[in-house]
Every structure is written in structure tokens, then in C-alpha cells.
Write an enzyme that holds these catalytic residues in place. Structure first.
Site, PDB file in Angstrom:
ATOM      1  N   TRP A 324      20.768 -10.360  13.686  1.00  0.00           N
ATOM      2  CA  TRP A 324      20.802  -8.997  14.206  1.00  0.00           C
ATOM      3  C   TRP A 324      21.544  -8.934  15.542  1.00  0.00           C
ATOM      4  CZ3 TRP A 324      17.039 -10.970  11.220  1.00  0.00           C
ATOM      5  CH2 TRP A 324      16.571 -10.212  10.137  1.00  0.00           C
ATOM      6  N   HIS A 419      13.945   0.677   7.393  1.00  0.00           N
ATOM      7  CA  HIS A 419      13.686  -0.707   7.002  1.00  0.00           C
ATOM      8  C   HIS A 419      13.555  -0.749   5.488  1.00  0.00           C
ATOM      9  CE1 HIS A 419      12.513  -4.815   6.996  1.00  0.00           C
ATOM     10  NE2 HIS A 419      11.263  -4.596   6.681  1.00  0.00           N
ATOM     11  N   ASN A 482       2.207   4.123   8.273  1.00  0.00           N
ATOM     12  CA  ASN A 482       1.195   5.126   8.611  1.00  0.00           C
ATOM     13  C   ASN A 482       0.478   4.870   9.924  1.00  0.00           C
ATOM     14  OD1 ASN A 482       0.005   7.555   8.045  1.00  0.00           O
ATOM     15  ND2 ASN A 482      -1.573   6.714   6.689  1.00  0.00           N
ATOM     16  N   ASP A 484      -0.261   5.358  13.901  1.00  0.00           N
ATOM     17  CA  ASP A 484      -0.043   6.359  14.939  1.00  0.00           C
ATOM     18  C   ASP A 484       0.669   5.703  16.113  1.00  0.00           C
ATOM     19  OD1 ASP A 484      -1.309   8.262  13.444  1.00  0.00           O
ATOM     20  OD2 ASP A 484      -3.212   8.149  14.529  1.00  0.00           O
ATOM     21  N   GLU A 531       0.736  13.986   5.251  1.00  0.00           N
ATOM     22  CA  GLU A 531       0.606  13.789   6.690  1.00  0.00           C
ATOM     23  C   GLU A 531      -0.272  14.875   7.299  1.00  0.00           C
ATOM     24  OE1 GLU A 531       1.075  11.054   8.970  1.00  0.00           O
ATOM     25  OE2 GLU A 531       3.141  11.117   8.247  1.00  0.00           O
ATOM     26  N   GLU A 536      -5.597  11.582   4.818  1.00  0.00           N
ATOM     27  CA  GLU A 536      -4.698  10.697   5.563  1.00  0.00           C
ATOM     28  C   GLU A 536      -5.356  10.221   6.850  1.00  0.00           C
ATOM     29  OE1 GLU A 536      -1.603   9.868   8.637  1.00  0.00           O
ATOM     30  OE2 GLU A 536      -2.853  11.678   8.514  1.00  0.00           O
ATOM     31  N   TYR A 605      -7.137  -1.584 -18.273  1.00  0.00           N
ATOM     32  CA  TYR A 605      -8.222  -2.542 -18.076  1.00  0.00           C
ATOM     33  C   TYR A 605      -7.858  -3.605 -17.048  1.00  0.00           C
ATOM     34  CZ  TYR A 605      -5.833  -6.182 -20.783  1.00  0.00           C
ATOM     35  OH  TYR A 605      -4.944  -7.128 -21.208  1.00  0.00           O
TER      36      TYR A 605
END
Length: 744
Positions: A324, A419, A482, A484, A531, A536, A605
Site C-alpha cells: 500500500w 474494502h 456496523n 459506531d 440503519e 440494529e 436441516y
């Protein structure tokens, strides 16, 4: 080659004209044979030059590396010729694996796209081979079995050495073979493989035995067999029922990768090329270089976890070196790659030297190629605004000093514009039911997992619901989609205080190529609830409790409400509304209120969820110390066209108590009951005495047929029993037509 004795010259021991690639060993006979027989056997001893000890059936020991021959006594003088010998001996002249790309095996196993004419098959499915013998095979006196060996030290106990015996009828979930055609000296075998067989390259050996002529073993290194995972087999862990999805996620050799920002999404074509020349060999080489023990190659969870480590070179000289820095001297810029083929060929050709260079989309594209090549459904997935949590807090943290200047040494978390990782499809018998289906894995080296740079497989369902305690690496991927974004400021006393929380900062526009088209498919809903919704928020707060900052969100003042689901009697029946009882108990002396979010999904199952059939909300008000039992109904029309075999469903309940902020959550799996069925083999006299009339027989089989529609595998076995007794039914009642019509 080591471990192989291929007869190529007239000086080869035990060689007969026209019997190449064959080792023939005879056995001694009882001394009580007639003098004429004894004279004949002396001739055999002289001609074969390999007469064994009388006490041993085999004097040749075949292993994976070497074949050793026991010392032999001096042969007596010859007495007879080749004609009598041919009548006595049984050997294999040739083996035809019927491996043509356009032949039955490759077509039925969906491997006709692979380059070359090797036999490439999928486990849990039958395949055919033909044997050319030295004389017609006698099922009453001759014996035949196949040996398949894989790995450096094949062992029966490790499922890496498989002995396949001949049987009269093939059955599921076992290795066995059956003769299905005879034509003079040629026989065709139908071979059944186990649905959990180890994948990889197998060495095939054919052994025949005749009672008076001994044994013959054939091994041809050109006749190796490659075994792959099988998404078309219901008993395989990677089974996928949707035909269009299998075409996309297994057979499609091109795709689209997404990049950019959530407001400026770009895409590029990627050539997976899993069927091109050298790709299968390269993918198997990656698997072998991982040093995963061969017995572990039968479990797709193990395989994808190892592949996620082997695609990067961080700690195991894997396929790709990441870079990178912007300086790509000595290699190829990651943006210059447009497919996986050149990368994998180069890695294989150079003996496992990492290819330079890759970034997330390249790691993902190569992972898709390898897993599709091995038979595991896979797709590349792009997450925009993707968080990188470095301290397992399950939050993305930004730290400031007293003057609101960034604390660079503490700000190790980051949010990437995008990503790219992978989803792969499989059941997860190692996890609670309902967590099968799509599993996230990430080959880009970001954080170590159990000491190695790898990530996953993590259940996408577990990520969505915040069950980050389920393996593997679920906390890291949950944070990517997800978490914060929380801002912290240092006080004068050195303690950091939370000053702001962004709840919609990460995990946007999660994208993959749509099935059957080049359109972008937004799959954000698979990774997270809407969201800002209560579901959520419950998932986020549930997950945070298992992180390094469990108190980042306000904890409930009390946990005095319980939730459970009860089934009445033996549970709901097929073909009617399903009624369940939800019991919620208030253990406090105060009133409590909540709203329950209810969701029911059809489940295989294996624990894989097929799809949601009903969502509902239920407000609940509880008096002090009240136990409230509420009836909830799943209407028949909601599930009638959605069920799969076993008729299983998963009920998920969640909610939050308004007064205390206590989170309520539970899952219950249940099955819609079908009529129980018991079939017994009844002797003819008892059958005659118990049968009242023909119509009763026809009625019984009609009931069986209706029940069979939900259990096709059971119906096949029962039909075999019925077919076996068909002549008896016809002889006594003449009801063959009734039986055939009812069962079919």
C-alpha cells in the site's frame, strides 16, 4: 515412479503378453489337488516366476511410496502353457476413467469446463469407470475392489485411504461400487463417493482376485482422480439449492469488483478463470502448500480458513504480497491486474514464491478463483466506509486531547473508503442452527487470527444479529460493517470522556455482482438491520458487550424480564396454521413495556436459512410479577410454497424493555410435523391373512406417496423395498399396477 511397478519389457517379473501396467501374483493351491492339477500349477510357477509362499495370499505390499516383494522360492520346471494360465488368472488389461470433457462423468459432475481430460468429479455423486479384464468377470468366484489414496501417508482411519468394494445395490453416504454393464471381458462400474470425502488428487489402484489364479493389481499414474466439493449434492456441506446461484457463484468465470466511494461507485471486470489451463493444478498446489493435513480437507470451514491465510504472503509465503506504499518497483501495481490467472500460474510455476503486488480487491479476486475452482460457492463483496477496528472494541474510536487536537498515537482505528472481501456458502454444523449460508472471509492481511493473518469464515447471520461470540473472527467483520464511530476527549485528570457518537458512519452500500447479470446487487440488508432501527441498535449493543469496551453503551438498570417460546404438544402440523406460544415474564414489582420484533425464516436441516417468510411486531405491556402467554400464528399461506425438506423453520424474537433498556432476544427452531410412517417386511402368509381387499392396499400407498413428497430420499429407499416385493404382491393380488401408479 516410486510405489509403481509398470511392466514394460519382456524381462519384467510375472509379465504376460499384452498385459502392460499390471502386476500379477498367483496363489498356491491345496496339496490335495489332483496330480494333473498339481502338474499344471508347477507350470504356472515356472511361467509366472513369482509363485508366493503357501501361507500368504499377497506377497506384494503396495504403499503410497514403495512396493516391496517378499523373497520367492526357486520356481519348478514348466509343465503347461499360456492357454490354461489365462483361464485361471484374472488381471486388468486397462482402466478407462471415461474422463472426456463431453462424457457422462464430466457433464453430470459439472466439471466439463475444466481444461484437460483428467477425471474431475464432485463428492457425494456416482461416477463410472470401465475395466478391460483378461477374461470375463465371474461375480460368484472373482473379487474386485478399488483403492483410492490421497496425501503423503494414506490411512483408512483418516479417510485418506478408501477401499471400495463391489455391492449389489448402491446406497447413499458411503463409498461403494456396482457392476452396471458387462460386455465380454469389459465391465463398467458405477462408483459412489461419500458426501464428506476429502478433496484433492487421489491415486487409483484396481485389484482383482480369482480363487485359483491369485491376485492382480493395476496402478497407472496417468489415471489419477481429482475430487472437488459438490454444491449440487444435498448431503455436501456446501450444497446450494438455487440453480441460477450455482451458475453464478461456482461456474461463472468472470465477475465485477466494486471500488470508489459510496456516492461514486466504480466497477471493473475481473477474470476469475478458474477453468483455464493450469488453474486446477495451481489451486490444489495452494492447498497442498498450506500444509493443512489431508484429513482436514474434507471440511469446507477448514479449507476456506486456510485459503484466507494462503492468499496473502504475510506469514506463510502465500500467493500475493500486499503493498500500500505506492512504490511498486520489482513487481506489478495492484491496479494493473485484471484477473487471477496470471497470478496463480506465476505462483505455481515459481514454486510458491509470492507474487508482487496486491491490495484488497486483488486478494478477493484470487480468493474467489480458488474457492470456485475447488467447488465452494463464492463471491467478492465490497463494503463502502469500511471500518478497521484494531483493539477489538467493536467501535471505531477517535481520540483528542484537552485542546481537541487529535491523539495520533492512539488513533489506530481507521475507516477505508472501500474494502473488498469474500462471501462463501456453506452450512455451519459447528455453530447453532440458523448460522449457515453466506460466510464472510477476508484474505487481506489486516489483523492476525490465532497467530496468523487470516479472517473468517464468519456467519453473515451472526454478524447481522451481533452474535460476535460465534467463530471465526466475527467481531472484526462486525466492526467493519456496523461499528459506531465514537469520539473521545481527554480530561485534565487524564480520563477520556465520550463526547460524540456517530451511529451511521460505517458499512454503506455493501455490494456484489448480481446473479445472472452485470448489475450491482446491494446486500447491506444481509449484513445489518436497517440503519437506526431498534433491531440494529440491539445488535450493536449486544456485540459491544463482548468487546474490550463493554460499558461504552448504557447498560440496563435491571434485567427482570424473561422471554421464551413454547410448542404445544408435538408441535405444529404440516398443512395448517402454525401456532406458537410466546411466554414473557415480569419478575419485578413494577410495570414493564416492550415491543417484540418477530421474524420466521425457512431453514434447511443443515442450519442454512433459505429466506424470511413472515415479519411481525407485537407490543407487550406487563403488570408487576405478571406471566403473559401470547399466542402467535404463522398462517399456512405464508409458508406453503417456501418449505424445503425436513420442513424446518427458525423463529427469532428481539425487543427492548422501555423502562430498563434491557435487551430481549431468543431464537427457536421448530419443524412442521408430517405423519409418521412405519413400513415392515411382512411374510407372505401374514400378508395374505391381514389384507382385507385390494383397495386397502392402494389407500395405504397413496398415504405413503403424500408423505414421501417431503422426504424424497426416504421415498427412494422405501420404493426399493416395494420394488423388491413387487412380484409377491402381483402373485397374490395382481396389484402391481396400483403400486407403481401410487408410488410414482
Amino acid at each position: 515412479m516410486p510405489g509403481e511397478r509398470l511392466m514394460e519389457s519382456g524381462s519384467d517379473v510375472g509379465r504376460f503378453h499384452g498385459n502392460a501396467l499390471t502386476i500379477v501374483e498367483a496363489t498356491n493351491q491345496e496339496e490335495a489337488e489332483s496330480k494333473e492339477q498339481g502338474g499344471f500349477l508347477q507350470g504356472v510357477q515356472k511361467i509366472c516366476c513369482c509363485w508366493p509362499r503357501q501361507s500368504s495370499l499377497y506377497d506384494t505390499v503396495v504403499t503410497d511410496e514403495v512396493e516391496k516383494q517378499a523373497p520367492l522360492p526357486e520356481p519348478p520346471q514348466p509343465h503347461t502353457g499360456d492357454n490354461q494360465l489365462e483361464e485361471l488368472m484374472l488381471s486388468v488389461h486397462s482402466v478407462d476413467l471415461l474422463s472426456s470433457k463431453t462424457g457422462q462423468n464430466r457433464m453430470e459432475h459439472h466439471t466439463d469446463c475444466y481444461h484437460g481430460n483428467a477425471l474431475i468429479i464432485r463428492r457425494g455423486q456416482t461416477f463410472q469407470i470401465e475395466l478391460d479384464l483378461s477374461r470375463p468377470f465371474n461375480s460368484n468366484t472373482d473379487k474386485l475392489h478399488l483403492d483410492l489414496r490421497t496425501g503423503p501417508l494414506p490411512m483408512v482411519s483418516k479417510n485418506t485411504h478408501v477401499i471400495i468394494q463391489l455391492v449389489e445395490e448402491l446406497e447413499d453416504d458411503r463409498w461403494e461400487a456396482k457392476i452396471v454393464e458387462r460386455n465380454g471381458n469389459r465391465i463398467k462400474l458405477s462408483v459412489n463417493s461419500h458426501a464428506k470425502a476429502v478433496i484433492g488428487k487421489y491415486k487409483l489402484t484396481v485389484t482383482v482376485e480369482s480363487p485359483k489364479g491369485g491376485s492382480a493389481t493395476t496402478r497407472d499414474p496417468r489415471k489419477d482422480i481429482v475430487m472437488l466439493f459438490n454444491p449440487w449434492c444435498e448431503d455436501d456441506t456446501v450444497y446450494m439449492d438455487d440453480e441460477e446461484e450455482k451458475k453464478e457463484y461456482v461456474l461463472n468465470d468472470t465477475g465485477r469488483l466494486y471500488y470508489g466511494t459510496e456516492k461514486q461507485i466504480g466497477d471493473r471486470t475481473w477474470n476469475y478463470g478458474q477453468f483455464l489451463e493450469g488453474m486446477l493444478e495451481a489451486c490444489l498446489y495452494v492447498l497442498e502448500k498450506s500444509e493443512i493435513p489431508p484429513p482436514g480437507r474434507g471440511d469446507p470451514v477448514n479449507v476456506v480458513r486456510v485459503i484466507s491465510a494462503m492468499i496473502n504472503s504475510q506469514d506463510d509465503n502465500g500467493v500475493l504480497a500486499g503493498n500500500w506504499s505506492g512504490n511498486y518497483v520489482g513487481g506489478v501495481s495492484p491496479t494493473a491486474w485484471n484477473g487471477s490467472v496470471e497470478i496463480l500460474r506465476k505462483y505455481h510455476k515459481e514454486g510458491g514464491l509470492p507474487v508482487k503486488y496486491g491490495q484488497c480487491w486483488v486478494f478477493s479476486g484470487v480468493t474467489t478463483t480458488v474457492l470456485r475452482c475447488l467447488g465452494i460457492p463464492c463471491r467478492s463483496v465490497t463494503n463502502f466506509q469500511s471500518a478497521h477496528d484494531t483493539d477489538v472494541s467493536l467501535t471505531t474510536d477517535m481520540y483528542f486531547d484537552e485542546k481537541m487536537e487529535p491523539f495520533d498515537e492512539l488513533n489506530t482505528d481507521s475507516v477505508w473508503n472501500f474494502h473488498v472481501w469474500n462471501d462463501c456458502w456453506m452450512a455451519r454444523p459447528d455453530l447453532p442452527p440458523g448460522n449457515g449460508g453466506w460466510q464472510a472471509l477476508d484474505a487481506t492481511p489486516q489483523e492476525t487470527s490465532q497467530g496468523t493473518f487470516r479472517c473468517g469464515p464468519a456467519s453473515v447471520t451472526a454478524i447481522r444479529t451481533g452474535q460476535v461470540y460465534l467463530k471465526y473472527d466475527t467481531p472484526f467483520i462486525f466492526a467493519e460493517v456496523n461499528s459506531d464511530k465514537i469520539y473521545w476527549q481527554r480530561n485534565l485528570d487524564g480520563i477520556f470522556t465520550q463526547i460524540q457518537c456517530e451511529k451511521k458512519a460505517v458499512g454503506h452500500c455493501i455490494s456484489t455482482k448480481a446473479v445472472g447479470s452485470d448489475k450491482r446487487d446491494d446486500i447491506t440488508h444481509l449484513y445489518k438491520h436497517t440503519e437506526g432501527s431498534e433491531e440494529e441498535r440491539i445488535a450493536v449493543e449486544t456485540a459491544s458487550r463482548y468487546g474490550t469496551k463493554p460499558d461504552v453503551y448504557s447498560t440496563s438498570m435491571a434485567e427482570d424480564v424473561s422471554l421464551e417460546v413454547k410448542l404445544e404438544g408435538e408441535g405444529p402440523r404440516m398443512g395448517a396454521d402454525a401456532q406458537l406460544t410466546i411466554v414473557i415474564t415480569n419478575f419485578s414489582s413494577q410495570t414493564r413495556k416492550t415491543t417484540l420484533h418477530i421474524q420466521v425464516a425457512v431453514m434447511y436441516y443443515t442450519g442454512v436459512l433459505k429466506g424470511t417468510v413472515k415479519k411481525d411486531k407485537m407490543p407487550v405491556a406487563l403488570k408487576p410479577n405478571e406471566v403473559k402467554a401470547m399466542q402467535w400464528v404463522l398462517p399456512y399461506h405464508s409458508y406453503q410454497d417456501q418449505l424445503v425438506d425436513q420442513a424446518a423453520l427458525m423463529l427469532t424474537l428481539s425487543g427492548r424493555v422501555s423502562e430498563t433498556q434491557q435487551v430481549l432476544a431468543t431464537q427457536t427452531s421448530f419443524r412442521l410435523r408430517t405423519p409418521d410412517l412405519s413400513i415392515e417386511d411382512v411374510p407372505i402368509p401374514s400378508f395374505v391373512n391381514s389384507m382385507v381387499n385390494k383397495s386397502r392396499l392402494k389407500l395405504n400407498f397413496k398415504q405413503c406417496r403424500d408423505t414421501f413428497s417431503f422426504f424424497p430420499s426416504v421415498s427412494i429407499n422405501i420404493y426399493r423395498n416395494i420394488k423388491r416385493n413387487m412380484q409377491q404382491f402381483q402373485r397374490f393380488y395382481g396389484v402391481q399396477d396400483h403400486i407403481r401408479k401410487s408410488v410414482n
